[in-house]
Design a protein around this motif. Structure first.
Motif, PDB file in Angstrom:
ATOM      1  N   ALA A   5       0.835  -1.198   0.000  1.00  0.00           N
ATOM      2  CA  ALA A   5       0.000   0.000   0.000  1.00  0.00           C
ATOM      3  C   ALA A   5       0.862   1.237   0.000  1.00  0.00           C
ATOM      4  CB  ALA A   5      -0.916  -0.003   1.219  1.00  0.00           C
ATOM      5  N   LYS A   6       1.972   1.185   0.742  1.00  0.00           N
ATOM      6  CA  LYS A   6       2.922   2.291   0.742  1.00  0.00           C
ATOM      7  C   LYS A   6       3.972   1.992  -0.309  1.00  0.00           C
ATOM      8  CE  LYS A   6       6.063   4.926   3.675  1.00  0.00           C
ATOM      9  NZ  LYS A   6       6.660   5.052   5.021  1.00  0.00           N
ATOM     10  N   LEU A   7       3.953   2.734  -1.399  1.00  0.00           N
ATOM     11  CA  LEU A   7       4.857   2.450  -2.499  1.00  0.00           C
ATOM     12  C   LEU A   7       6.289   2.711  -2.065  1.00  0.00           C
ATOM     13  CD1 LEU A   7       2.823   3.988  -5.404  1.00  0.00           C
ATOM     14  CD2 LEU A   7       2.894   1.640  -4.617  1.00  0.00           C
ATOM     15  N   LEU A   8       7.159   1.762  -2.308  1.00  0.00           N
ATOM     16  CA  LEU A   8       8.527   1.877  -1.864  1.00  0.00           C
ATOM     17  C   LEU A   8       9.379   2.520  -2.946  1.00  0.00           C
ATOM     18  CD1 LEU A   8       8.986  -1.660  -0.280  1.00  0.00           C
ATOM     19  CD2 LEU A   8       8.503   0.475   0.894  1.00  0.00           C
ATOM     20  N   PRO A   9      10.059   3.626  -2.657  1.00  0.00           N
ATOM     21  CA  PRO A   9      10.992   4.198  -3.627  1.00  0.00           C
ATOM     22  C   PRO A   9      12.251   3.355  -3.704  1.00  0.00           C
ATOM     23  CG  PRO A   9      11.093   5.418  -1.586  1.00  0.00           C
ATOM     24  CD  PRO A   9       9.991   4.402  -1.426  1.00  0.00           C
ATOM     25  N   ALA A  10      13.154   3.747  -4.594  1.00  0.00           N
ATOM     26  CA  ALA A  10      14.379   2.978  -4.765  1.00  0.00           C
ATOM     27  C   ALA A  10      15.221   2.976  -3.506  1.00  0.00           C
ATOM     28  CB  ALA A  10      15.185   3.540  -5.931  1.00  0.00           C
ATOM     29  N   SER A  11      15.004   3.958  -2.623  1.00  0.00           N
ATOM     30  CA  SER A  11      15.803   4.051  -1.419  1.00  0.00           C
ATOM     31  C   SER A  11      15.455   2.965  -0.412  1.00  0.00           C
ATOM     32  CB  SER A  11      15.610   5.422  -0.771  1.00  0.00           C
ATOM     33  OG  SER A  11      14.250   5.627  -0.477  1.00  0.00           O
ATOM     34  N   ALA A  12      14.281   2.321  -0.571  1.00  0.00           N
ATOM     35  CA  ALA A  12      13.903   1.265   0.366  1.00  0.00           C
ATOM     36  C   ALA A  12      14.816   0.064   0.172  1.00  0.00           C
ATOM     37  CB  ALA A  12      12.455   0.868   0.156  1.00  0.00           C
ATOM     38  N   SER A  13      15.184  -0.569   1.259  1.00  0.00           N
ATOM     39  CA  SER A  13      16.082  -1.702   1.171  1.00  0.00           C
ATOM     40  C   SER A  13      15.350  -2.922   0.630  1.00  0.00           C
ATOM     41  CB  SER A  13      16.666  -2.018   2.552  1.00  0.00           C
ATOM     42  OG  SER A  13      15.633  -2.410   3.441  1.00  0.00           O
ATOM     43  N   ALA A  14      16.118  -3.835   0.059  1.00  0.00           N
ATOM     44  CA  ALA A  14      15.509  -5.030  -0.522  1.00  0.00           C
ATOM     45  C   ALA A  14      14.858  -5.899   0.539  1.00  0.00           C
ATOM     46  CB  ALA A  14      16.580  -5.835  -1.272  1.00  0.00           C
ATOM     47  N   SER A  15      15.334  -5.777   1.775  1.00  0.00           N
ATOM     48  CA  SER A  15      14.779  -6.608   2.832  1.00  0.00           C
ATOM     49  C   SER A  15      13.470  -6.082   3.372  1.00  0.00           C
ATOM     50  CB  SER A  15      15.786  -6.713   3.982  1.00  0.00           C
ATOM     51  OG  SER A  15      16.052  -5.426   4.522  1.00  0.00           O
ATOM     52  N   ALA A  16      13.099  -4.875   2.975  1.00  0.00           N
ATOM     53  CA  ALA A  16      11.879  -4.261   3.512  1.00  0.00           C
ATOM     54  C   ALA A  16      10.662  -4.733   2.739  1.00  0.00           C
ATOM     55  CB  ALA A  16      11.985  -2.749   3.466  1.00  0.00           C
ATOM     56  N   GLU A  17      10.499  -6.033   2.631  1.00  0.00           N
ATOM     57  CA  GLU A  17       9.371  -6.586   1.905  1.00  0.00           C
ATOM     58  C   GLU A  17       8.160  -6.705   2.820  1.00  0.00           C
ATOM     59  OE1 GLU A  17       8.976  -7.294  -1.204  1.00  0.00           O
ATOM     60  OE2 GLU A  17      11.001  -6.722  -1.771  1.00  0.00           O
TER      61      GLU A  17
ATOM     62  N   VAL B 263      10.547   4.304  -7.587  1.00  0.00           N
ATOM     63  CA  VAL B 263      11.172   3.414  -8.562  1.00  0.00           C
ATOM     64  C   VAL B 263      11.843   2.283  -7.806  1.00  0.00           C
ATOM     65  CG1 VAL B 263      12.908   3.192 -10.372  1.00  0.00           C
ATOM     66  CG2 VAL B 263      11.584   5.304 -10.190  1.00  0.00           C
ATOM     67  N   ASP B 264      11.557   1.051  -8.193  1.00  0.00           N
ATOM     68  CA  ASP B 264      12.248  -0.111  -7.644  1.00  0.00           C
ATOM     69  C   ASP B 264      13.133  -0.672  -8.748  1.00  0.00           C
ATOM     70  OD1 ASP B 264      13.066  -2.578  -6.626  1.00  0.00           O
ATOM     71  OD2 ASP B 264      11.253  -2.776  -5.406  1.00  0.00           O
ATOM     72  N   ALA B 265      14.410  -0.309  -8.698  1.00  0.00           N
ATOM     73  CA  ALA B 265      15.330  -0.711  -9.757  1.00  0.00           C
ATOM     74  C   ALA B 265      15.612  -2.206  -9.713  1.00  0.00           C
ATOM     75  CB  ALA B 265      16.632   0.072  -9.635  1.00  0.00           C
ATOM     76  N   ARG B 266      15.453  -2.853  -8.545  1.00  0.00           N
ATOM     77  CA  ARG B 266      15.696  -4.291  -8.440  1.00  0.00           C
ATOM     78  C   ARG B 266      14.601  -5.069  -9.160  1.00  0.00           C
ATOM     79  NH1 ARG B 266      14.060  -8.068  -4.864  1.00  0.00           N
ATOM     80  NH2 ARG B 266      13.069  -6.508  -3.539  1.00  0.00           N
ATOM     81  N   LYS B 267      13.333  -4.676  -8.942  1.00  0.00           N
ATOM     82  CA  LYS B 267      12.214  -5.344  -9.605  1.00  0.00           C
ATOM     83  C   LYS B 267      11.912  -4.758 -10.977  1.00  0.00           C
ATOM     84  CE  LYS B 267       9.751  -6.685  -5.386  1.00  0.00           C
ATOM     85  NZ  LYS B 267       8.478  -6.563  -4.622  1.00  0.00           N
ATOM     86  N   ARG B 268      12.564  -3.661 -11.304  1.00  0.00           N
ATOM     87  CA  ARG B 268      12.332  -2.948 -12.560  1.00  0.00           C
ATOM     88  C   ARG B 268      10.872  -2.527 -12.684  1.00  0.00           C
ATOM     89  NH1 ARG B 268      16.917  -5.427 -13.370  1.00  0.00           N
ATOM     90  NH2 ARG B 268      18.404  -4.621 -14.900  1.00  0.00           N
ATOM     91  N   GLU B 269      10.418  -1.785 -11.713  1.00  0.00           N
ATOM     92  CA  GLU B 269       9.045  -1.291 -11.675  1.00  0.00           C
ATOM     93  C   GLU B 269       9.042   0.166 -11.246  1.00  0.00           C
ATOM     94  OE1 GLU B 269       6.673  -5.378 -10.352  1.00  0.00           O
ATOM     95  OE2 GLU B 269       7.254  -3.893  -8.837  1.00  0.00           O
ATOM     96  N   VAL B 270       8.091   0.922 -11.787  1.00  0.00           N
ATOM     97  CA  VAL B 270       7.834   2.282 -11.306  1.00  0.00           C
ATOM     98  C   VAL B 270       6.443   2.302 -10.691  1.00  0.00           C
ATOM     99  CG1 VAL B 270       9.362   3.399 -12.969  1.00  0.00           C
ATOM    100  CG2 VAL B 270       6.971   3.062 -13.564  1.00  0.00           C
TER     101      VAL B 270
END
Length: 560
Positions: A86-98, A201-208
């Motif tokens: 629900a809270k969109l994660l920007p690229a700054s969010a860590s990969a572990s914050a799933e 932007v989630d550069a790991r998942k390649r999603e905006v």
């Protein structure tokens, strides 16, 4: 938008039917629920996002066939409804914050999923400014599907925006719909324009991640959110006006970068002219209402001051004769006006503007109040209209991205306009600048810089596609990208009103070159901009507007 919801529903039904058919003889609760939903088809009542939430919850409850297929979504690309936090994660969010599965189920959002094998790679473009629109115009849509995300559906020809504030040009003359710049956005099945703002932007998942701020009528109680997968991402989201943290600027000043801001300036100017004629108004209040203050002595500030003085000299004096002597224009600049121009041209502009009634004040604004400006020396300047034009800086969106930054806070790029820390991401225009490691200076935030970057990137991606590297993860560090981007300045121009303009054709500020000022420069200025307007339709509009203004004067009708 209704069409897109129907299309998404169709894709969902097809995907769910496949899940049910492959899930074995014993249907799961989720499969049953999804089959029932799909079976309703067009007869089903109109639902909101809560319906998708319940379906997602049922799917997540299953630990067998259907659940496995839904979980496999990220490995086998498809276009279907999927879930996201629900809270969109920007690229700054860590990969572990799933987020947990429960959070996912409670916040199911629509998306445009990854491209399938055999489909064209997808380029997602953020913004509709000079850089992005030039890229959209030149990108080869036979090689790529294009998705553009922007809160506006048009490009603004900013060099002529100041002319619309006083009626020299109509507003439609300086805008071009993005679907006319790139027809594939409206005609190709895999290409879309989405009226939304990118929030992460989630550069790991390649999603905006995108949000429709004005999403009235769309599903859900709050802003409508969705996500888009990309193979290549082009960030060209522009910049925001610099306020230097000065108190009161955001609340009381009007910027001049968008058409709605130019419309606001025009309404305010004409309203003040008409209000000042009301009986019983004190003389001091008339002077305040009709005092137009421009902060910033760059090309935009100078051109607007020139247009305003021209409007006052040629139109206000005839149509508002009762208050014509109260109308004043003040241009405030901390240093020298047009500092990037030749010194001789700066002096010419200063003399010409002063002759046409523009008062030049050298000072620094300390605070902006609703009816007056306070300068650093505590001088108070009353105003009725305040236009702020002091340059641009990185937007909050750019600041939020966990990407390398160039000097000044813009997104750091290499000599091929790539963001080095992530794959398949490029940045253009005012939001991007060269990294220090490239040894190149940060380019100025100019339209000609952005336009040339857009043209260069379109050619670069064509070379990438020729090497079968258009898809995600396929662009290796050793790929042949050709020559790096090199910018050569071709000169600057600015109008100062009264059929006078400045033309400076030097490559650098301290270099020698050709420069001129006067009527011939004004003719060159108009001719150059007329040829640079995006379409023949707008060139016709601009030529007709200029002709009617010259013959009949500017229109002073207040609408809205």
């Amino acid at each position: 938008m209704a069409w897109s919801r129907i299309a998404r529903g169709s894709q969902l039904s097809q995907s769910l039917s496949r899940i049910v058919s492959e899930g074995g003889a014993a249907p799961t609760p989720a499969a049953s629920a999804l089959r029932n939903a799909a079976a309703l088809g067009p007869r089903a009542p109109r639902t909101t996002s809560s319906s998708f939430h319940s379906l997602a919850s049922a799917a997540l409850a299953d630990k067998s066939g259907a659940a496995a297929h839904l979980h496999h979504h990220h490995h086998h690309p498809s276009r279907r409804i999927s879930t996201t936090p629900a809270k969109l994660l920007p690229a700054s969010a860590s990969a572990s914050a799933e987020p947990s599965d429960a959070t996912d189920a409670a916040a199911a959002l629509p998306d445009l999923g990854p491209t399938k094998p055999g489909e064209k790679p997808r380029v997602v473009v953020l913004g509709t400014g000079w850089a992005s629109c030039r890229f959209l115009k030149d990108v080869d849509t036979a090689l790529y599907d294009v998705v553009c995300v922007s809160p506006r559906n048009h490009m603004v020809f900013t060099p002529l925006l100041a002319s619309t504030c006083v009626g020299t040009l109509e507003f439609r003359s300086v805008v071009e719909p993005v679907s006319r710049i790139q027809p594939a956005l409206a005609t190709r099945p895999g290409s879309y324009f989405f009226l939304a703002t990118c929030t992460g932007v989630d550069a790991r998942k390649r999603e905006v991640y995108c949000t429709v701020a004005d999403g009235e009528g769309l599903p859900g109680d709050g802003p409508y959110r969705f996500r888009v997968a990309y193979d290549k991402l082009v960030i060209a989201s522009g910049a925001e006006p610099l306020t230097f943290g000065i108190k009161g600027v955001e609340e009381n000043a009007i910027f001049l970068r968008e058409v709605n801001q130019a419309q606001q300036i025009r309404r305010k100017l004409l309203t003040n002219l008409m209000l000042s004629e009301n009986p019983g108004l004190p003389e001091e209040e008339k002077k305040r209402l009709l005092h137009c203050v421009v902060v910033g002595g760059g090309p935009t500030g100078v051109e607007f001051s020139g247009e305003l003085s021209d409007f006052i000299m040629r139109d206000v004096r005839d149509r508002y004769s009762h208050v014509k002597d109260y109308v004043k224009v003040t241009l405030i600049e901390a240093n020298e006006i047009l500092s990037s121009f030749d010194v001789g041209l700066q002096e010419y502009a200063t003399r010409h503007l002063s002759k046409y009634g523009v008062k030049l004040v050298k000072g620094v604004v300390k605070e902006v109040l609703p009816k007056e400006i306070v300068l650093s020396d505590d001088t108070r300047v009353p105003y009725g209209l305040l236009v702020w034009s002091t340059g641009v800086g990185p937007s909050e969106f750019v600041k939020s991205l966990n990407l390398p930054k160039s000097p000044g806070g813009r997104i750091g790029i290499d000599e091929y306009l790539r963001v080095p820390s992530v794959e398949d991401v490029f940045a253009l225009g005012d939001c991007a600048g060269f990294l220090e490691s490239t040894g190149k200076p940060v380019l100025p935030a100019l339209a000609q810089v952005a336009e040339r970057e857009g043209k260069y990137l379109a050619q670069l991606l064509k070379k990438v596609a020729a090497q079968n590297a258009g898809k995600a993860h396929c662009l290796s560090k050793n790929a042949d990208l050709g020559e790096p981007f090199v910018y050569k300045h071709i000169g600057s121009m600015a109008s100062v009103g009264g059929y006078k303009a400045l033309v400076d054709l030097r490559e650098k500020k301290d270099a020698r070159g050709f420069s001129m000022a006067g009527f011939v420069s004004w003719f060159v200025w108009r001719s150059a901009y007329l040829t640079r307007v995006v379409s023949w339709r707008n060139r016709f509009y601009v030529a007709v507007n200029w002709t009617t203004t010259f013959v009949f004067g500017r229109d002073n009708t207040r609408i809205g």
